[in-house]
Design a protein around this motif. Structure first.
Motif, PDB file in Angstrom:
ATOM      1  N   THR A 118      52.148  21.850  25.971  1.00  0.00           N
ATOM      2  CA  THR A 118      50.970  21.032  26.269  1.00  0.00           C
ATOM      3  C   THR A 118      49.687  21.849  26.390  1.00  0.00           C
ATOM      4  OG1 THR A 118      51.364  21.167  28.664  1.00  0.00           O
ATOM      5  CG2 THR A 118      52.349  19.299  27.487  1.00  0.00           C
ATOM      6  N   ASP A 119      49.794  23.105  26.879  1.00  0.00           N
ATOM      7  CA  ASP A 119      48.603  23.908  27.150  1.00  0.00           C
ATOM      8  C   ASP A 119      48.756  25.323  26.601  1.00  0.00           C
ATOM      9  OD1 ASP A 119      46.844  22.288  29.215  1.00  0.00           O
ATOM     10  OD2 ASP A 119      48.934  22.044  29.840  1.00  0.00           O
ATOM     11  N   VAL A 120      47.688  25.806  25.956  1.00  0.00           N
ATOM     12  CA  VAL A 120      47.670  27.178  25.427  1.00  0.00           C
ATOM     13  C   VAL A 120      46.365  27.834  25.853  1.00  0.00           C
ATOM     14  CG1 VAL A 120      47.658  28.606  23.342  1.00  0.00           C
ATOM     15  CG2 VAL A 120      49.093  26.550  23.428  1.00  0.00           C
ATOM     16  N   VAL A 121      46.474  29.059  26.368  1.00  0.00           N
ATOM     17  CA  VAL A 121      45.285  29.871  26.683  1.00  0.00           C
ATOM     18  C   VAL A 121      45.360  31.125  25.821  1.00  0.00           C
ATOM     19  CG1 VAL A 121      43.987  31.098  28.454  1.00  0.00           C
ATOM     20  CG2 VAL A 121      45.206  28.991  29.045  1.00  0.00           C
ATOM     21  N   ILE A 122      44.309  31.361  25.023  1.00  0.00           N
ATOM     22  CA  ILE A 122      44.297  32.469  24.069  1.00  0.00           C
ATOM     23  C   ILE A 122      43.220  33.458  24.487  1.00  0.00           C
ATOM     24  CG2 ILE A 122      43.907  33.110  21.657  1.00  0.00           C
ATOM     25  CD1 ILE A 122      45.026  30.354  20.874  1.00  0.00           C
ATOM     26  N   SER A 123      43.645  34.674  24.836  1.00  0.00           N
ATOM     27  CA  SER A 123      42.712  35.675  25.354  1.00  0.00           C
ATOM     28  C   SER A 123      41.787  36.216  24.271  1.00  0.00           C
ATOM     29  CB  SER A 123      43.479  36.812  26.035  1.00  0.00           C
ATOM     30  OG  SER A 123      44.132  36.347  27.206  1.00  0.00           O
ATOM     31  N   GLU A 124      40.818  37.013  24.715  1.00  0.00           N
ATOM     32  CA  GLU A 124      39.709  37.437  23.857  1.00  0.00           C
ATOM     33  C   GLU A 124      40.100  38.436  22.778  1.00  0.00           C
ATOM     34  OE1 GLU A 124      39.665  39.855  27.713  1.00  0.00           O
ATOM     35  OE2 GLU A 124      40.014  37.773  27.104  1.00  0.00           O
ATOM     36  N   GLY A 125      41.301  39.017  22.863  1.00  0.00           N
ATOM     37  CA  GLY A 125      41.703  39.992  21.858  1.00  0.00           C
ATOM     38  C   GLY A 125      42.075  39.390  20.518  1.00  0.00           C
ATOM     39  N   VAL A 126      42.445  38.105  20.510  1.00  0.00           N
ATOM     40  CA  VAL A 126      42.940  37.459  19.282  1.00  0.00           C
ATOM     41  C   VAL A 126      41.797  37.280  18.282  1.00  0.00           C
ATOM     42  CG1 VAL A 126      43.945  35.366  18.304  1.00  0.00           C
ATOM     43  CG2 VAL A 126      44.855  36.310  20.433  1.00  0.00           C
ATOM     44  N   THR A 127      41.958  37.889  17.103  1.00  0.00           N
ATOM     45  CA  THR A 127      40.935  37.783  16.053  1.00  0.00           C
ATOM     46  C   THR A 127      41.398  36.951  14.866  1.00  0.00           C
ATOM     47  OG1 THR A 127      41.711  39.850  15.046  1.00  0.00           O
ATOM     48  CG2 THR A 127      39.906  40.018  16.653  1.00  0.00           C
ATOM     49  N   GLU A 128      42.707  36.663  14.802  1.00  0.00           N
ATOM     50  CA  GLU A 128      43.202  35.873  13.672  1.00  0.00           C
ATOM     51  C   GLU A 128      44.386  35.007  14.089  1.00  0.00           C
ATOM     52  OE1 GLU A 128      44.349  36.333   8.950  1.00  0.00           O
ATOM     53  OE2 GLU A 128      44.364  38.117  10.217  1.00  0.00           O
ATOM     54  N   ILE A 129      44.338  33.742  13.657  1.00  0.00           N
ATOM     55  CA  ILE A 129      45.454  32.818  13.834  1.00  0.00           C
ATOM     56  C   ILE A 129      45.822  32.306  12.447  1.00  0.00           C
ATOM     57  CG2 ILE A 129      46.266  30.703  14.924  1.00  0.00           C
ATOM     58  CD1 ILE A 129      44.176  31.102  17.084  1.00  0.00           C
ATOM     59  N   GLU A 130      47.055  32.551  12.047  1.00  0.00           N
ATOM     60  CA  GLU A 130      47.461  32.238  10.687  1.00  0.00           C
ATOM     61  C   GLU A 130      47.879  30.770  10.533  1.00  0.00           C
ATOM     62  OE1 GLU A 130      50.232  35.153   9.212  1.00  0.00           O
ATOM     63  OE2 GLU A 130      48.896  36.823   9.696  1.00  0.00           O
ATOM     64  N   THR A 131      48.075  30.364   9.294  1.00  0.00           N
ATOM     65  CA  THR A 131      48.351  28.976   8.919  1.00  0.00           C
ATOM     66  C   THR A 131      49.476  28.356   9.748  1.00  0.00           C
ATOM     67  OG1 THR A 131      47.528  29.260   6.669  1.00  0.00           O
ATOM     68  CG2 THR A 131      49.154  27.522   7.004  1.00  0.00           C
ATOM     69  N   SER A 142      53.753  25.710  28.466  1.00  0.00           N
ATOM     70  CA  SER A 142      52.408  26.279  28.396  1.00  0.00           C
ATOM     71  C   SER A 142      52.541  27.774  28.165  1.00  0.00           C
ATOM     72  CB  SER A 142      51.612  25.987  29.672  1.00  0.00           C
ATOM     73  OG  SER A 142      52.250  26.526  30.808  1.00  0.00           O
ATOM     74  N   VAL A 143      51.508  28.370  27.569  1.00  0.00           N
ATOM     75  CA  VAL A 143      51.583  29.796  27.261  1.00  0.00           C
ATOM     76  C   VAL A 143      50.204  30.427  27.358  1.00  0.00           C
ATOM     77  CG1 VAL A 143      51.337  29.416  24.750  1.00  0.00           C
ATOM     78  CG2 VAL A 143      52.419  31.513  25.576  1.00  0.00           C
ATOM     79  N   LEU A 144      50.184  31.633  27.913  1.00  0.00           N
ATOM     80  CA  LEU A 144      48.970  32.452  27.928  1.00  0.00           C
ATOM     81  C   LEU A 144      49.203  33.650  27.028  1.00  0.00           C
ATOM     82  CD1 LEU A 144      46.726  33.401  30.922  1.00  0.00           C
ATOM     83  CD2 LEU A 144      47.310  35.085  29.198  1.00  0.00           C
ATOM     84  N   ILE A 145      48.358  33.792  25.997  1.00  0.00           N
ATOM     85  CA  ILE A 145      48.422  34.927  25.077  1.00  0.00           C
ATOM     86  C   ILE A 145      47.550  36.040  25.667  1.00  0.00           C
ATOM     87  CG2 ILE A 145      48.067  35.697  22.701  1.00  0.00           C
ATOM     88  CD1 ILE A 145      49.993  33.346  22.843  1.00  0.00           C
ATOM     89  N   PRO A 146      48.092  37.240  25.907  1.00  0.00           N
ATOM     90  CA  PRO A 146      47.324  38.274  26.604  1.00  0.00           C
ATOM     91  C   PRO A 146      46.262  38.917  25.705  1.00  0.00           C
ATOM     92  CG  PRO A 146      49.414  39.176  25.889  1.00  0.00           C
ATOM     93  CD  PRO A 146      49.447  37.709  25.543  1.00  0.00           C
ATOM     94  N   PRO A 147      45.314  39.650  26.324  1.00  0.00           N
ATOM     95  CA  PRO A 147      44.208  40.240  25.549  1.00  0.00           C
ATOM     96  C   PRO A 147      44.623  41.355  24.597  1.00  0.00           C
ATOM     97  CG  PRO A 147      44.060  40.847  27.876  1.00  0.00           C
ATOM     98  CD  PRO A 147      45.118  39.816  27.777  1.00  0.00           C
ATOM     99  N   THR A 148      45.847  41.868  24.740  1.00  0.00           N
ATOM    100  CA  THR A 148      46.318  42.903  23.810  1.00  0.00           C
ATOM    101  C   THR A 148      46.660  42.324  22.439  1.00  0.00           C
ATOM    102  OG1 THR A 148      48.522  42.587  24.744  1.00  0.00           O
ATOM    103  CG2 THR A 148      47.238  44.450  25.592  1.00  0.00           C
ATOM    104  N   VAL A 149      46.968  41.030  22.387  1.00  0.00           N
ATOM    105  CA  VAL A 149      47.378  40.386  21.126  1.00  0.00           C
ATOM    106  C   VAL A 149      46.160  40.181  20.234  1.00  0.00           C
ATOM    107  CG1 VAL A 149      48.292  38.265  20.097  1.00  0.00           C
ATOM    108  CG2 VAL A 149      49.440  39.293  22.066  1.00  0.00           C
ATOM    109  N   VAL A 150      46.284  40.572  18.949  1.00  0.00           N
ATOM    110  CA  VAL A 150      45.188  40.399  17.990  1.00  0.00           C
ATOM    111  C   VAL A 150      45.506  39.344  16.929  1.00  0.00           C
ATOM    112  CG1 VAL A 150      44.284  42.738  18.307  1.00  0.00           C
ATOM    113  CG2 VAL A 150      46.010  42.320  16.541  1.00  0.00           C
ATOM    114  N   ASN A 151      46.802  39.065  16.716  1.00  0.00           N
ATOM    115  CA  ASN A 151      47.184  38.187  15.614  1.00  0.00           C
ATOM    116  C   ASN A 151      48.306  37.252  16.046  1.00  0.00           C
ATOM    117  OD1 ASN A 151      48.654  37.280  13.181  1.00  0.00           O
ATOM    118  ND2 ASN A 151      47.232  38.599  12.073  1.00  0.00           N
TER     119      ASN A 151
END
Length: 206
Positions: A107-120, A85-94
Motif C-alpha cells: 500500500t505504501d512506498v517511500v523512496i529515498s533520495e539516492g534513487v536515480t532510476e526506476i525501470e519499466t 509497505s517498504v522504505l528504500i534506503p538512500p544507498t539504493v540508486v536503481n
C-alpha cells in the motif's frame, strides 16, 4: 520565548509509517557485486510469517555484510504478498525491472533520495498501492511503472526537490506535508556511554 521554541524545532516531512528498524538481512536473497549488494529475491518464510502477524512493513537495510545495498534487482519482490509497505534506503540508486511487481498487499512506498532510476513496470499490478513518496529529485523512469495500481494512487514529493510536475508516470503529484518536530525527538540518547569506561587504564601504569 517564542524564538527559543523555534530554535528547538525543525521541519520534517510527514511520511507513512513503515517499520521501527531495518529488516534483518535474512529477509532477503542478495548478491555481492563489486563491493556492493544487489537484492535479488526475498525469504518466503520470513514474509509468510510477517503476513500472518500483520507485520509487513519493511525497511530495506542500507548495508549487508558491510557493503552498501545499491540495487533492487529484477523481480526481486515479485508476487511477495507479505509486504505491505517498504522504505528504500538512500544507498539504493536503481530499482530494476518489475522489482515489486504483483505485490498485491503493498500500500505504501517511500523512496529515498539516492534513487536515480526506476525501470519499466517496477510496481506494476500492485493493486492496493495508494501512496508513493519520493524524498529526492524525480528519477529517470521506464514505462508503466505504476500500471494497474490503485486508482487513487498519488505521488508525493518533498518541497524544494526538482523535476516534479502535476503528474509523474501518469499519476497526480502532491507536496508532502512538512511538520514541526522537536529537535530533542530527533536526537536519540545512547543507551549506554562506553566512553566513560576506563579502557585506557593499563596504559596509565608506571
Amino acid at each position: 520565548d517564542e524564538v527559543g521554541n523555534d530554535d528547538q524545532t525543525t521541519l520534517q516531512p510527514r511520511l507513512p509509517k513503515v517499520a521501527e528498524e531495518e529488516a534483518s538481512p535474512s529477509a532477503f536473497e542478495y548478491l555481492a557485486q563489486g563491493g556492493q549488494i544487489v537484492i535479488t529475491g526475498y525469504n518466503k518464510d520470513f514474509f509468510k510469517k510477517a503476513k500472518s502477524e500483520g507485520n509487513g512493513g519493511i525497511v530495506i537495510p542500507e548495508e549487508i555484510d558491510g557493503m552498501p545495498v545499491t540495487i533492487i534487482g529484477n523481480r526481486a519482490f515479485y508476487r511477495c504478498d507479505g509486504i505491505t509497505s517498504v522504505l528504500i534506503p538512500p544507498t539504493v540508486v536503481n530499482i530494476r525491472l518489475q522489482a515489486f511487481s504483483d505485490c498485491k498487499n503493498l500500500t505504501d512506498v517511500v523512496i529515498s533520495e539516492g534513487v536515480t532510476e526506476i525501470e519499466t513496470a517496477a510496481f506494476i499490478r500492485c493493486r492496493e498501492l495508494k501512496s508513493v513518496t519520493f524524498l529526492g529529485d524525480a528519477p529517470r523512469v521506464g514505462e508503466d511503472i505504476f500500471y494497474f495500481s490503485h486508482p487513487l494512487l498519488a505521488i508525493s514529493y518533498i518541497p524544494g526537490t526538482a523535476g516534479w510536475g502535476e503528474k509523474f508516470c501518469k499519476k497526480p503529484t502532491r507536496r508532502v506535508t512538512m511538520e514541526k518536530v522537536s529537535v530533542k525527538e530527533l536526537v536519540k540518547e545512547p543507551a549506554e556511554e562506553p566512553a566513560e569506561e576506563p579502557a585506557e587504564e593499563p596504559a596509565e601504569e608506571p
